[in-house]
Scaffold this motif. Structure first.
Motif, short mmCIF file in Angstrom:
data_model
loop_
_atom_site.label_atom_id
_atom_site.label_comp_id
_atom_site.label_asym_id
_atom_site.label_seq_id
_atom_site.Cartn_x
_atom_site.Cartn_y
_atom_site.Cartn_z
N ALA A 7 0.85 -1.20 0.00
CA ALA A 7 0.00 0.00 0.00
C ALA A 7 0.88 1.24 0.00
N ARG A 8 0.34 2.35 -0.50
CA ARG A 8 1.11 3.59 -0.55
C ARG A 8 0.18 4.78 -0.50
N VAL A 9 0.69 5.90 -0.03
CA VAL A 9 -0.05 7.16 -0.01
C VAL A 9 0.13 7.84 -1.36
N THR A 10 -0.96 8.36 -1.91
CA THR A 10 -0.88 9.04 -3.20
C THR A 10 -0.97 10.55 -3.08
N ALA A 11 -1.51 11.07 -1.95
CA ALA A 11 -1.59 12.52 -1.79
C ALA A 11 -1.98 12.87 -0.36
N PHE A 12 -1.50 14.02 0.10
CA PHE A 12 -1.96 14.64 1.34
C PHE A 12 -2.64 15.96 0.96
N THR A 13 -3.84 16.21 1.48
CA THR A 13 -4.53 17.48 1.23
C THR A 13 -5.11 17.99 2.54
N ASP A 14 -5.28 19.30 2.66
CA ASP A 14 -5.90 19.87 3.85
C ASP A 14 -7.36 19.45 3.93
N LEU A 15 -7.83 19.20 5.16
CA LEU A 15 -9.20 18.74 5.37
C LEU A 15 -9.85 19.56 6.47
N PRO A 16 -10.90 20.31 6.16
CA PRO A 16 -11.61 21.06 7.21
C PRO A 16 -12.23 20.10 8.22
N SER A 17 -12.26 20.49 9.49
CA SER A 17 -12.83 19.63 10.52
C SER A 17 -14.28 19.26 10.22
N SER A 18 -15.01 20.18 9.58
CA SER A 18 -16.42 19.93 9.28
C SER A 18 -16.61 18.79 8.29
N GLU A 19 -15.58 18.47 7.53
CA GLU A 19 -15.67 17.39 6.55
C GLU A 19 -15.06 16.08 7.06
N ALA A 20 -14.45 16.12 8.23
CA ALA A 20 -13.77 14.94 8.76
C ALA A 20 -14.75 14.06 9.54
N LYS A 21 -14.62 12.74 9.38
CA LYS A 21 -15.50 11.79 10.06
C LYS A 21 -14.97 11.41 11.43
N TRP A 22 -13.66 11.32 11.58
CA TRP A 22 -13.08 10.73 12.78
C TRP A 22 -12.39 11.74 13.70
N VAL A 23 -11.85 12.82 13.14
CA VAL A 23 -10.98 13.73 13.90
C VAL A 23 -11.38 15.18 13.63
N LYS A 24 -11.20 16.03 14.63
CA LYS A 24 -11.42 17.47 14.44
C LYS A 24 -10.22 18.23 14.99
#
Length: 210
Positions: A7-24
């Motif tokens: 497995a490998r990571v293909t990208a990191f992008t910023d994620l607003p807390s409002s769109e996150a399921k697990w973490v804020k």
């Protein structure tokens, strides 16, 4: 030696807390011991249930009639560190579970083994400089019979977990070897193994004084 995940990571992008399921992500305003107002950034889980504890790790001792005591570690790809990690089995505690119930369930799911909880730590901080996430360490025992086959895992969809049974006497050395090969060792497992090894190497420090 176990092989790394492909497995490998293909990208990191910023994620607003409002769109996150697990973490804020939150900003904390606080006043320090000298009365100075300060600001801190903290990552928090959104899944904490009634137990007040986010997760549980299962330190486990496997007893076999004709083999030395061992422990099961799990290898899995962890996207945040972009690497295959070596850990004790662990998982989030469901909303209505106790840490002990979660430990029994998670050990069964990740390893296939039915274990008994023999001790539970108080809630401890996972990374207190960055997050309020906490966890309990449940030490568990699994007692096998001679000739008992290795059980099937019961993994959730999307989980790819390799279990490895390591004799306790070899654990610290195996972790050191995995680290040299590029695996990332989970801190809680390494700290436990290093503490045990230190006690073995320096028994004079742990003699009781009458």
């Amino acid at each position: 030696m176990a092989s790394k995940s492909t497995a490998r990571v293909t990208a990191f992008t910023d994620l607003p807390s409002s769109e996150a399921k697990w973490v804020k992500l939150q900003k904390v305003d606080y006043i320090d011991a000298k009365g100075v107002s300060r600001v801190w950034e903290v990552a928090s889980r959104k899944t904490r249930g009634s137990s007040g504890v986010d997760a549980v790790a299962m330190g486990n001792i496997i007893y076999h009639p004709s083999k030395p005591p061992s422990t099961i570690v799990v290898l899995q790809f962890r996207p945040p560190v972009e690497a295959t990690t070596v850990e004790w089995p662990a998982g989030l505690i469901d909303a209505s579970e106790t840490p002990q119930q979660a430990a029994v369930r998670e050990l069964y799911e990740e390893t296939g083994y039915r274990g008994t909880v023999v001790s539970t730590s108080p809630p401890v901080a996972a990374d207190p400089g960055m997050t309020n996430a906490n966890m309990c360490l449940c030490m568990m025992e699994v007692r096998l019979q001679e000739g008992e086959p290795e059980p099937e895992q019961h993994l959730d969809e999307g989980e790819d977990i390799l279990r490895v049974n390591v004799p306790l006497a070899e654990l610290y050395g195996r972790l050191e070897g995995w680290a040299k090969e590029g695996y990332v060792i989970a801190a809680k497992l390494y700290h436990w193994a290093a503490g045990v090894q230190y006690a073995i190497d320096h028994p004079e420090l742990f003699k009781k004084i009458d």
